[in-house]
Write a protein that holds these residues in place. Structure first.
Motif, PDB file in Angstrom:
ATOM      1  N   ALA B 155     -25.648  23.707   7.166  1.00 34.87           N
ATOM      2  CA  ALA B 155     -25.352  25.135   7.060  1.00 34.87           C
ATOM      3  C   ALA B 155     -26.204  25.790   5.972  1.00 34.87           C
ATOM      4  N   LEU B 156     -26.364  25.080   4.846  1.00 31.31           N
ATOM      5  CA  LEU B 156     -27.127  25.669   3.737  1.00 31.31           C
ATOM      6  C   LEU B 156     -28.616  25.719   4.035  1.00 31.31           C
ATOM      7  N   ALA B 157     -29.085  24.772   4.854  1.00 28.73           N
ATOM      8  CA  ALA B 157     -30.526  24.679   5.107  1.00 28.73           C
ATOM      9  C   ALA B 157     -31.079  25.945   5.754  1.00 28.73           C
ATOM     10  N   VAL B 158     -30.257  26.662   6.497  1.00 32.32           N
ATOM     11  CA  VAL B 158     -30.744  27.897   7.104  1.00 32.32           C
ATOM     12  C   VAL B 158     -30.672  29.068   6.125  1.00 32.32           C
ATOM     13  N   GLN B 159     -30.309  28.771   4.887  1.00 39.45           N
ATOM     14  CA  GLN B 159     -30.257  29.736   3.806  1.00 39.45           C
ATOM     15  C   GLN B 159     -29.508  31.004   4.182  1.00 39.45           C
ATOM     16  N   PRO B 160     -28.223  30.841   4.473  1.00 34.87           N
ATOM     17  CA  PRO B 160     -27.421  32.006   4.847  1.00 34.87           C
ATOM     18  C   PRO B 160     -27.049  32.832   3.624  1.00 34.87           C
ATOM     19  N   GLU B 161     -26.744  34.099   3.854  1.00 32.95           N
ATOM     20  CA  GLU B 161     -26.204  34.917   2.773  1.00 32.95           C
ATOM     21  C   GLU B 161     -24.720  34.650   2.636  1.00 32.95           C
ATOM     22  N   ILE B 162     -24.122  34.336   3.780  1.00 29.58           N
ATOM     23  CA  ILE B 162     -22.673  34.147   3.793  1.00 29.58           C
ATOM     24  C   ILE B 162     -22.348  32.806   4.452  1.00 29.58           C
TER      25      ILE B 162
END
Lengths: 283, 255
Positions: B155-162
């Motif tokens: 999930a973090l790898a796609v660098q989400p804002e939320i």
């Protein structure tokens, strides 16, 4: 929180002083032979019982010839070339039909599994065809295609389609919807979901279908060769029986069994190479 | 790891309503909910089962559509899933045919990033969750906690804002859960991401949250927002922590 194989190596190292290499080798051979015995013990016992019963006259040796007679008939048939042509033509018939079934049924199954409306439309006719014995349709195929190769390959193809098609459809439908939802969250397109989630998820089922189909292909091969052929292993089984060449008959049966085992292990091998992540189910 | 100043990750929820039809009866799960979620904050949603906390999260994720009202992210209304959001589910939902590294880079790859680059990014996030040695392992070889770490890294790898989390540690044992909460708290501070998390674990809520949203137990009841004003990193045995826990338990009529 550990890999399975770490756990395994730990349990191996614990509670044992360093054994000498020779003792370790012996122990390994011992456990290997125990494993072989538990796996193939019954097969060996069956063969021994056959041989002893036949040579001691517990069964009629004219019907159940001793294994050495069968083996020598097999050897003569293969080295003398009498059975080689039959093997070749049988392989050609079943191989062609199986390949055609793979090319036809897998894409159709993927399509049916992915689109419920398509499955709804095709399923009733599929069930009708599936429940109609392929052998009952063989005369129809002979009428349509003649008594030559085409009708034989077609009847094998016909019967081989169904296990593969149904397994493929099932495999696609059983892909975990939670994984599809996960892919959707990452913005995967329908095509990407199909290619990266549905297809790999369905592959183990497709392989199960291929193994069932391979068995069906051999079954129909023999049946069709017994009905209307003058070559092929199925023909040889019948022909040898008519001529009372019982060892030759069993030799042809042994070849059949071998073909089945080889086809099955070839598919399992392919599956192991293609999907290392899952263990093939045994059927 | 990403301190891009243009990133915001603000959420505005306006008059959100959602109901389900269950065997012919209408069940209002969310009614007229309004809420602002600040950039970079950690909001934890608690509530009894059936209170609609997962539904709210799924609406924020774009996996469900609201009957009424809207969700704005950085001022733009949400329609469906979006690349500024990532979801961590209760089950890790790893693809069994991909290695750990392949799973982490999956999100990037389906978004069209070239594989080599995606794998490189995935490696950074693999390190972030402390699984460097397991890059080539398959999911079936992982424990529950490790698998969920991989889910978090993906999930973090796609660098989400939320980052939206739906009871991410609900299936883990108590010890692993505590480790994972500490890990998540660290990652949240490092990654500077807005987190919205659903849980039924009061202690987890207090440990992680800036604010706790308590969904009402009775239909039509009022939602409550409770500020958790405790210094970080938080100490579960501190008296202030325990007091906060009692306040929250009282909300559920349990104390």
């Amino acid at each position: 929180m550990t890999l399975q194989n770490i756990g395994r190596s730990v349990s191996f190292a614990v509670g044992r002083d360093k054994p000498s290499p020779a003792a370790a080798l012996l122990a390994r051979m011992g456990s290997a032979s125990r494993l072989a015995l538990s796996r193939y013990g019954l097969v060996a016992a069956f063969l021994v019982l056959w041989q002893v019963s036949s040579t001691h006259g517990w069964v009629n040796p004219a019907v159940f010839p001793p294994l050495n007679a069968i083996a020598s008939a097999l050897w003569k048939g293969i080295t003398g070339g009498a059975l080689v042509d039959d093997i070749a033509i049988s392989l050609q018939r079943s191989g062609l039909a199986f390949a055609a079934a793979v090319v036809f049924a897998i894409p159709l199954g993927l399509f049916m599994g992915s689109i419920p409306a398509v499955e709804r439309a095709i399923d009733p006719i599929l069930q009708l065809f599936r429940q109609t014995s392929a052998l009952a349709l063989y005369p129809v195929f002979i009428l349509l295609l003649g008594l030559g190769e085409a009708s034989k390959v077609f009847v094998i193809f016909w019967a081989t389609i169904f296990p593969l098609l149904l397994s493929t459809v099932g495999g696609v439908k059983e892909v975990d919807p939670k994984l599809i939802e996960m892919a959707r969250v990452y913005g995967a397109s329908r095509l990407a979901i199909f290619r990266r989630v549905v297809l790999p998820g369905a592959i183990p089922s497709i392989f199960v279908g291929m193994r069932l189909s391979a068995t069906t292909a051999l079954l129909l091969l023999i049946a069709s060769e017994m009905i209307g052929a003058n070559k092929g292993i199925g023909f040889q089984v019948m022909n040898a029986q008519y001529n009372f060449q019982i060892p030759l008959m069993f030799a042809a049966i042994v070849i059949l069994a071998a073909l089945g085992l080889i086809a099955n292990s070839a598919i399992v091998l392919l599956q192991r190479r293609l999907c290392r992540w899952s263990e093939p189910v045994s059927i | 790891m990403n301190l891009t100043a243009t990133r915001r990750g603000e959420v505005a929820i306006r008059d959100l309503s959602k109901s389900f039809q269950i065997s012919g009866r209408r069940l209002d799960v969310l009614s007229q909910l309004s809420l602002e979620i600040r950039s970079g904050e950690c909001l934890v949603i608690v509530g009894a089962s059936g209170s609609g906390k997962t539904t709210l999260l799924r609406v924020l994720a774009g996996l469900e559509t609201a009957d009424d009202g809207e969700v704005l992210i950085d001022g733009r209304p949400v329609h469906g899933v979006g690349s500024e959001r990532a979801v961590i589910f209760q089950e890790p939902r790893l693809l069994p045919w991909l290695t750990v590294l392949g799973n982490i880079s999956f999100g990037l790859e389906v978004r069209g990033e070239p594989q080599a680059h995606a794998r490189e990014t995935a490696r950074q996030y693999l390190s972030l969750v402390g699984l460097d040695d397991f890059a080539e392992a398959y999911p079936r070889q992982l424990s529950g906690g490790m698998a969920q770490r991989v889910g978090i890294a993906r999930a973090l790898a796609v660098q989400p804002e939320i980052l939206l989390l739906d009871e991410p540690f609900g299936a883990l044992d108590a010890m692993t859960k505590i480790t994972m909460q500490e890990e998540l708290s660290r990652i949240w501070r490092e990654e500077n991401v807005t987190m919205v998390m659903v849980t039924h674990d009061i202690e987890e809520a207090i440990f992680l949250a800036d604010r706790v949203l308590v969904l009402p137990q009775v239909r039509g009841g009022r939602v409550k927002l409770i500020d958790i004003d405790l210094p970080r990193p938080r100490d579960r045995s501190a008296s202030a922590f325990v007091r906060q826990r009692e306040v929250l338990l009282r909300e559920f009529g349990l104390h």
